[in-house]
Design a protein around this motif. Structure first.
Motif, PDB file in Angstrom:
ATOM      1  N   PHE A 157     -40.975   6.994 -28.226  1.00  0.00           N
ATOM      2  CA  PHE A 157     -40.108   6.905 -27.052  1.00  0.00           C
ATOM      3  C   PHE A 157     -38.806   7.618 -27.381  1.00  0.00           C
ATOM      4  O   PHE A 157     -38.427   7.685 -28.546  1.00  0.00           O
ATOM      5  CB  PHE A 157     -39.821   5.428 -26.723  1.00  0.00           C
ATOM      6  CG  PHE A 157     -41.075   4.622 -26.548  1.00  0.00           C
ATOM      7  CD1 PHE A 157     -41.695   4.572 -25.308  1.00  0.00           C
ATOM      8  CD2 PHE A 157     -41.661   3.958 -27.621  1.00  0.00           C
ATOM      9  CE1 PHE A 157     -42.877   3.857 -25.146  1.00  0.00           C
ATOM     10  CE2 PHE A 157     -42.839   3.247 -27.471  1.00  0.00           C
ATOM     11  CZ  PHE A 157     -43.451   3.196 -26.227  1.00  0.00           C
ATOM     12  N   TYR A 158     -38.137   8.112 -26.346  1.00  0.00           N
ATOM     13  CA  TYR A 158     -36.831   8.749 -26.549  1.00  0.00           C
ATOM     14  C   TYR A 158     -35.750   7.824 -26.013  1.00  0.00           C
ATOM     15  O   TYR A 158     -35.945   7.152 -24.994  1.00  0.00           O
ATOM     16  CB  TYR A 158     -36.735  10.084 -25.794  1.00  0.00           C
ATOM     17  CG  TYR A 158     -37.737  11.132 -26.185  1.00  0.00           C
ATOM     18  CD1 TYR A 158     -38.487  11.032 -27.356  1.00  0.00           C
ATOM     19  CD2 TYR A 158     -37.927  12.256 -25.376  1.00  0.00           C
ATOM     20  CE1 TYR A 158     -39.409  12.006 -27.699  1.00  0.00           C
ATOM     21  CE2 TYR A 158     -38.838  13.234 -25.718  1.00  0.00           C
ATOM     22  CZ  TYR A 158     -39.589  13.107 -26.869  1.00  0.00           C
ATOM     23  OH  TYR A 158     -40.500  14.078 -27.198  1.00  0.00           O
ATOM     24  N   THR A 159     -34.604   7.855 -26.680  1.00  0.00           N
ATOM     25  CA  THR A 159     -33.490   7.047 -26.182  1.00  0.00           C
ATOM     26  C   THR A 159     -32.155   7.622 -26.618  1.00  0.00           C
ATOM     27  O   THR A 159     -32.095   8.614 -27.355  1.00  0.00           O
ATOM     28  CB  THR A 159     -33.640   5.572 -26.631  1.00  0.00           C
ATOM     29  OG1 THR A 159     -32.767   4.763 -25.845  1.00  0.00           O
ATOM     30  CG2 THR A 159     -33.345   5.395 -28.106  1.00  0.00           C
ATOM     31  N   ASP A 160     -31.084   6.993 -26.134  1.00  0.00           N
ATOM     32  CA  ASP A 160     -29.726   7.388 -26.528  1.00  0.00           C
ATOM     33  C   ASP A 160     -29.372   6.622 -27.799  1.00  0.00           C
ATOM     34  O   ASP A 160     -29.465   5.380 -27.842  1.00  0.00           O
ATOM     35  CB  ASP A 160     -28.761   7.039 -25.382  1.00  0.00           C
ATOM     36  CG  ASP A 160     -27.371   7.603 -25.624  1.00  0.00           C
ATOM     37  OD1 ASP A 160     -26.799   7.359 -26.715  1.00  0.00           O
ATOM     38  OD2 ASP A 160     -26.847   8.281 -24.721  1.00  0.00           O
ATOM     39  N   LEU A 161     -28.952   7.358 -28.799  1.00  0.00           N
ATOM     40  CA  LEU A 161     -28.645   6.744 -30.106  1.00  0.00           C
ATOM     41  C   LEU A 161     -27.532   5.708 -30.005  1.00  0.00           C
ATOM     42  O   LEU A 161     -27.399   4.845 -30.865  1.00  0.00           O
ATOM     43  CB  LEU A 161     -28.252   7.854 -31.093  1.00  0.00           C
ATOM     44  CG  LEU A 161     -28.066   7.463 -32.555  1.00  0.00           C
ATOM     45  CD1 LEU A 161     -29.351   6.910 -33.161  1.00  0.00           C
ATOM     46  CD2 LEU A 161     -27.595   8.660 -33.373  1.00  0.00           C
ATOM     47  N   PHE A 162     -26.713   5.803 -28.933  1.00  0.00           N
ATOM     48  CA  PHE A 162     -25.576   4.882 -28.806  1.00  0.00           C
ATOM     49  C   PHE A 162     -25.869   3.729 -27.844  1.00  0.00           C
ATOM     50  O   PHE A 162     -24.970   2.970 -27.481  1.00  0.00           O
ATOM     51  CB  PHE A 162     -24.323   5.675 -28.387  1.00  0.00           C
ATOM     52  CG  PHE A 162     -24.031   6.778 -29.363  1.00  0.00           C
ATOM     53  CD1 PHE A 162     -23.630   6.493 -30.664  1.00  0.00           C
ATOM     54  CD2 PHE A 162     -24.226   8.116 -29.004  1.00  0.00           C
ATOM     55  CE1 PHE A 162     -23.411   7.513 -31.586  1.00  0.00           C
ATOM     56  CE2 PHE A 162     -24.008   9.137 -29.924  1.00  0.00           C
ATOM     57  CZ  PHE A 162     -23.600   8.833 -31.216  1.00  0.00           C
ATOM     58  N   SER A 163     -27.152   3.597 -27.442  1.00  0.00           N
ATOM     59  CA  SER A 163     -27.501   2.493 -26.532  1.00  0.00           C
ATOM     60  C   SER A 163     -27.681   1.191 -27.328  1.00  0.00           C
ATOM     61  O   SER A 163     -27.910   1.202 -28.543  1.00  0.00           O
ATOM     62  CB  SER A 163     -28.769   2.836 -25.742  1.00  0.00           C
ATOM     63  OG  SER A 163     -29.871   2.995 -26.604  1.00  0.00           O
ATOM     64  N   ASP A 164     -27.579   0.085 -26.617  1.00  0.00           N
ATOM     65  CA  ASP A 164     -27.632  -1.233 -27.282  1.00  0.00           C
ATOM     66  C   ASP A 164     -28.944  -1.472 -28.032  1.00  0.00           C
ATOM     67  O   ASP A 164     -28.975  -2.167 -29.043  1.00  0.00           O
ATOM     68  CB  ASP A 164     -27.420  -2.347 -26.246  1.00  0.00           C
ATOM     69  CG  ASP A 164     -25.964  -2.431 -25.822  1.00  0.00           C
ATOM     70  OD1 ASP A 164     -25.090  -2.005 -26.608  1.00  0.00           O
ATOM     71  OD2 ASP A 164     -25.697  -2.893 -24.699  1.00  0.00           O
TER      72      ASP A 164
END
Ligand SMILES: Cc1cc2nc3c(=O)[nH]c(=O)nc-3n(C[C@H](O)[C@H](O)[C@H](O)COP(=O)(O)O)c2cc1C
Length: 185
Positions: A63-70
């Motif tokens: 999965f891809y995500t934002d490194l700065f997300s909770d």
């Protein structure tokens, strides 16, 4: 000839067939599973994500995500996740438990380079995801490779429930090479 939900082997194959469909088919339920983690304070938390890669041989998903997300802080504290899918057409619930490794920076450079420009916009928001803002649109998006992370997930167990005329439930584990066992539903 038996139906796919009648044997442990065929059910297992159907689960992975279904998961693979999520990669090519944006309308398929396995495209947008629910990805659950444990917060640093021990709370369960769940969100929708897009399935980006599947390796059926190794039993891994990405999965891809934002490194700065909770969710990154949660996964740093507890590198485990649960995945939930309800495929209404097949009347099949799939639940997975997974070990998660977070990859970012140089390790995901080639994936970032191949993302379409509009997709890159999902990674890089100011202020960071989850920060309070005064108005709903008081944020800006700038594609930022430093904010891009890939969640590499190793599936450990799969719990499947099929709600046909009869209800069937099975559990499969990496630890016994996915042999599978029936469970009372
Ligand atoms: C249809 C849909 C698809 C989404 N896909 C992703 C995704 O692939 N990756 C992601 O990090 N968030 C995705 N999101 C947003 C998450 O559900 C969530 O709101 C966000 O990642 C913040 O979660 P967190 O605060 O738990 O980190 C998606 C949301 C929706 C509604």
């Amino acid at each position: 000839m038996s139906d796919w939900f009648e044997t442990l082997e065929a059910l297992h194959a159907e689960i992975w067939d279904s998961v693979v469909q999520g990669i090519g088919n944006s309308d398929h339920p396995t495209r947008t599973p629910t990805f659950a983690t444990v917060s640093p304070k021990g709370w369960p938390e769940a969100r929708t994500v897009v399935l980006r890669a599947v390796d059926t041989e190794y039993g891994t998903l990405a999965f891809y995500t934002d490194l700065f997300s909770d969710k990154i802080r949660s996964l740093q504290a507890t590198p485990r996740a649960a995945l939930h899918i309800w495929d209404a057409e097949k009347a099949l619930q799939i639940r997975m438990s997974m070990h998660v490794k977070i990859a970012s920076g140089d390790a995901v450079k080639s994936i970032w380079a191949n993302l379409p420009e509009h997709s890159k916009l999902s990674y890089g928001v100011d202020p960071a995801p989850g920060q309070p803002i005064k108005q709903a649109l008081n944020y800006s998006k700038t594609p930022d490779p430093a904010a891009f992370a890939v969640l590499n997930c190793e599936v450990l167990t799969i719990d499947a429930v099929h709600l046909g005329d009869d209800h069937r439930r099975a559990i499969y584990s990496r630890s016994d090479d996915w042999m599978g066992h029936w469970l009372s539903p």
